[in-house]
Design an enzyme around this catalytic site. Sequence first.
Site, mmCIF file in Angstrom:
data_model
loop_
_atom_site.group_PDB
_atom_site.id
_atom_site.type_symbol
_atom_site.label_atom_id
_atom_site.label_comp_id
_atom_site.label_asym_id
_atom_site.label_seq_id
_atom_site.Cartn_x
_atom_site.Cartn_y
_atom_site.Cartn_z
ATOM 1 C CG HIS A 104 48.293 -32.836 -29.120
ATOM 2 N ND1 HIS A 104 48.395 -33.781 -28.128
ATOM 3 C CD2 HIS A 104 47.133 -32.146 -28.855
ATOM 4 C CE1 HIS A 104 47.371 -33.663 -27.296
ATOM 5 N NE2 HIS A 104 46.572 -32.690 -27.716
ATOM 6 C CB CYS A 119 43.558 -32.016 -28.815
ATOM 7 S SG CYS A 119 43.835 -30.222 -28.783
#
Length: 282
Positions: free
Chosen positions: A109, A125
């Site tokens: 992301h 992440c």
Amino acid sequence: MKKIFMLLFFLLMFGPQFAHASGNQLIIINKASNELAFYEKGELVKTFPVGTGRTEGLTPEGTFPIVNKIKNRPYYTGGIPGGDPKNPLGNRWLGLEVLGTYGTTYAIHGNNNPDSIGKYVSAGCVRMHNEDIRWLFDRVELYTKVSIVNSKKSFDEIAKANGYQLKPPVKVLVSGKELKLDVNPVIENNRVLIPMRTIFDELGAAVQWEHTSKTIVATKNNQSIKLKIHSTQATKNGQFITLDTAPTIRQNTTFVPVRFVSEALGVEVKWDSNKRIVYLGK
């Protein structure tokens, strides 16, 4: 019971679609260098710096499919709406199916802190610069495999280990003789880039590397060129020129566009796309 329901739902909704993943694309994330490589149609298209887990085990290693693509995903933990500049997820989310999380927990992301990219900072992440994740988001297909590793191997070696079929490497011929390369040239935006030191040495150019500004200066006879990493603005003898493709650094090797540097230093260039051969004539 809830986990079983989620698993059945996931298999029902997504399971049949995995068979339709094209296999033309592959993403590799190497935690050793904090870089992401995007492959398509058998060749490395582009690499990006990323941020990964603040400790070694936070970003899981293995091969995981992309199971959702979301624009402006809210940051539920902090109550920050999607699209807000303060959202630490940025405005693009590529969810990964990791350990039964169905793309809701681990993802590639964007970010709200550009200085964190290239560092070990996340809770698991993979963070990218917002302009980079937008580029990737628009091109990558659902169910593309993402291989996350911690390795000293090259991206091509990792791709082969994942069963990805690579095109033959680009060759460079100088006055009919093949140039020996420690690192294969790459193609980006339909332009061939070649390791900096190799090409400048072969062309007889003196080269300087300015580390702070990440600038390359090469001179030969009365010709001087200047290039900057990740910039399409270059100069030849002080005149500004816009490049089709910027110089880049991939796994500690600096690559420069072979046509620009060769022609700027007075060398003819020809490209045979079918044979994947660059011909340089001194």
